[in-house]
Design an enzyme around this catalytic site. Sequence first.
Site, PDB file in Angstrom:
ATOM      1  N   HIS A   1       3.277  -8.117 -41.392  1.00 32.41           N
ATOM      2  CA  HIS A   1       2.938  -6.890 -41.567  1.00 32.41           C
ATOM      3  C   HIS A   1       2.272  -6.546 -40.098  1.00 32.41           C
ATOM      4  CE1 HIS A   1       1.724  -3.366 -43.702  1.00 32.41           C
ATOM      5  NE2 HIS A   1       0.425  -3.210 -43.039  1.00 32.41           N
TER       6      HIS A   1
ATOM      7  N   ASP B   1       0.210  -3.370 -38.019  1.00 35.03           N
ATOM      8  CA  ASP B   1      -0.563  -2.204 -38.166  1.00 35.03           C
ATOM      9  C   ASP B   1      -0.532  -1.608 -36.664  1.00 35.03           C
ATOM     10  OD1 ASP B   1      -1.489  -2.233 -40.815  1.00 35.03           O
ATOM     11  OD2 ASP B   1      -2.644  -3.928 -40.622  1.00 35.03           O
TER      12      ASP B   1
ATOM     13  N   MET C   1      -2.075   1.379 -34.783  1.00 36.22           N
ATOM     14  CA  MET C   1      -3.072   2.461 -34.971  1.00 36.22           C
ATOM     15  C   MET C   1      -3.480   3.198 -33.534  1.00 36.22           C
ATOM     16  SD  MET C   1      -5.847   0.398 -37.045  1.00 36.22           S
ATOM     17  CE  MET C   1      -5.562  -0.730 -38.210  1.00 36.22           C
TER      18      MET C   1
ATOM     19  N   HIS D   1       3.559  -0.728 -39.979  1.00 34.89           N
ATOM     20  CA  HIS D   1       2.747   0.570 -40.701  1.00 34.89           C
ATOM     21  C   HIS D   1       2.123   1.400 -39.736  1.00 34.89           C
ATOM     22  CE1 HIS D   1      -1.015   1.368 -43.450  1.00 34.89           C
ATOM     23  NE2 HIS D   1      -0.344   2.497 -43.132  1.00 34.89           N
TER      24      HIS D   1
ATOM     25  N   MET E   1      -0.194   3.943 -38.403  1.00 31.75           N
ATOM     26  CA  MET E   1      -1.186   4.941 -38.676  1.00 31.75           C
ATOM     27  C   MET E   1      -1.462   5.890 -37.434  1.00 31.75           C
ATOM     28  SD  MET E   1      -3.505   2.174 -40.759  1.00 31.75           S
ATOM     29  CE  MET E   1      -2.884   0.669 -40.143  1.00 31.75           C
TER      30      MET E   1
ATOM     31  N   GLY F   1      -7.822   1.334 -40.876  1.00 29.33           N
ATOM     32  CA  GLY F   1      -8.330   1.387 -39.573  1.00 29.33           C
ATOM     33  C   GLY F   1      -8.971  -0.022 -38.894  1.00 29.33           C
ATOM     34  N   PHE F   2      -9.652  -0.659 -39.902  1.00 25.40           N
ATOM     35  CA  PHE F   2     -10.143  -1.783 -39.865  1.00 25.40           C
ATOM     36  C   PHE F   2      -9.682  -3.086 -40.691  1.00 25.40           C
ATOM     37  CE2 PHE F   2     -12.864   1.258 -37.743  1.00 25.40           C
ATOM     38  CZ  PHE F   2     -12.892   0.700 -36.725  1.00 25.40           C
ATOM     39  N   GLY F   3      -9.773  -4.336 -40.212  1.00 29.90           N
ATOM     40  CA  GLY F   3      -9.474  -5.342 -41.079  1.00 29.90           C
ATOM     41  C   GLY F   3     -10.407  -6.027 -41.877  1.00 29.90           C
ATOM     42  N   GLY F   4     -10.649  -6.754 -42.826  1.00 33.44           N
ATOM     43  CA  GLY F   4     -11.646  -7.415 -43.386  1.00 33.44           C
ATOM     44  C   GLY F   4     -12.476  -6.562 -44.535  1.00 33.44           C
TER      45      GLY F   4
ATOM     46  N   ASP G   1      -2.000  -2.591 -49.546  1.00 35.47           N
ATOM     47  CA  ASP G   1      -2.468  -2.963 -48.449  1.00 35.47           C
ATOM     48  C   ASP G   1      -4.172  -2.841 -48.400  1.00 35.47           C
ATOM     49  OD1 ASP G   1      -3.334  -3.844 -45.775  1.00 35.47           O
ATOM     50  OD2 ASP G   1      -2.155  -2.368 -44.731  1.00 35.47           O
ATOM     51  N   GLY G   2      -4.919  -3.874 -48.100  1.00 41.58           N
ATOM     52  CA  GLY G   2      -6.611  -3.651 -48.143  1.00 41.58           C
ATOM     53  C   GLY G   2      -7.405  -4.515 -49.018  1.00 41.58           C
ATOM     54  N   GLY G   3      -7.926  -5.456 -48.547  1.00 39.46           N
ATOM     55  CA  GLY G   3      -8.881  -6.344 -49.633  1.00 39.46           C
ATOM     56  C   GLY G   3      -8.108  -7.102 -50.389  1.00 39.46           C
TER      57      GLY G   3
ATOM     58  N   GLY H   1      -4.574  -9.854 -44.794  1.00 36.49           N
ATOM     59  CA  GLY H   1      -5.021 -10.067 -43.521  1.00 36.49           C
ATOM     60  C   GLY H   1      -5.915 -11.287 -43.198  1.00 36.49           C
ATOM     61  N   SER H   2      -7.160 -11.099 -43.260  1.00 39.09           N
ATOM     62  CA  SER H   2      -8.333 -11.723 -43.134  1.00 39.09           C
ATOM     63  C   SER H   2      -8.173 -12.982 -44.126  1.00 39.09           C
ATOM     64  CB  SER H   2      -9.776 -11.002 -43.329  1.00 39.09           C
ATOM     65  OG  SER H   2      -9.609 -10.582 -44.306  1.00 39.09           O
TER      66      SER H   2
END
Length: 231
Positions: free
Chosen positions: A37, A39, A41, A70, A72, A160-163, A191-193, A213-214
């Site tokens: 994946h 990202d 941006m 992806h 963005m 916008g940000f990982g983690g 996608d996300g968390g 991701g993280s």
Amino acid sequence: MLDKSRVYIAPSILSADFSCLGEEIRDVERCGADLIHIDVMDGHFVPNITIGPSVIKSIRKISRLPFDVHLMIKEPEKYIDEFVDAGSDIITVHEESTIHLHRALQKIREASKIFPQERTHRVFNNVLCGISLNPHRPLCSIKEIINDIDLLLIMTVNPGFGGQEFIERMFRKVQEAGIQLKRKNTLLEVDGGVNDKNAKKLIKSGVNILVAGSFIFSSKNRRNAINSLRG
């Protein structure tokens, strides 16, 4: 192409160590990743700047996994050709990133013919096109275009940000999307968390692709982390 009856794990390189990005990608591939994946941006649509087509073209040389790109960015239709030519296998654009959403999707499909697989070293013959929905955007906003996409990506954090932590109330949207797409060929991605604590529930809701991701890149044992997401 991707089989809707399967669950795919897509490590997000946003959380990788960019000083050794090639090795990071090779490592998650060895550990069982199904897709990569990516990202993209632009610092305008989201408050961060990452990579562009030139980086994708470079890492395309070191991996045969499908590249899930992806976008963005604002007005993504202006840059579709470059991302297809770089070797993208899936391109997802945000519903509110352009006033000509249908045109952007058409551009992705047309670019598959302009830049054939043998030139771009893509994994798929045709680039899959998708729409991404931010947390505040309802499913009804894509009612008139849902039959024109191969994939729906639901953001479960603000992009916008990982983690970031998974927004719990997004489960309801994911479940509703799973019901709407059950009888369609459209893939559902989140996608996300994403982690081992929520993956099973997401899969039960009908999710086909889990982006993490993280959770993967920060793990001491990435193979175990990837396997734990499969439910």
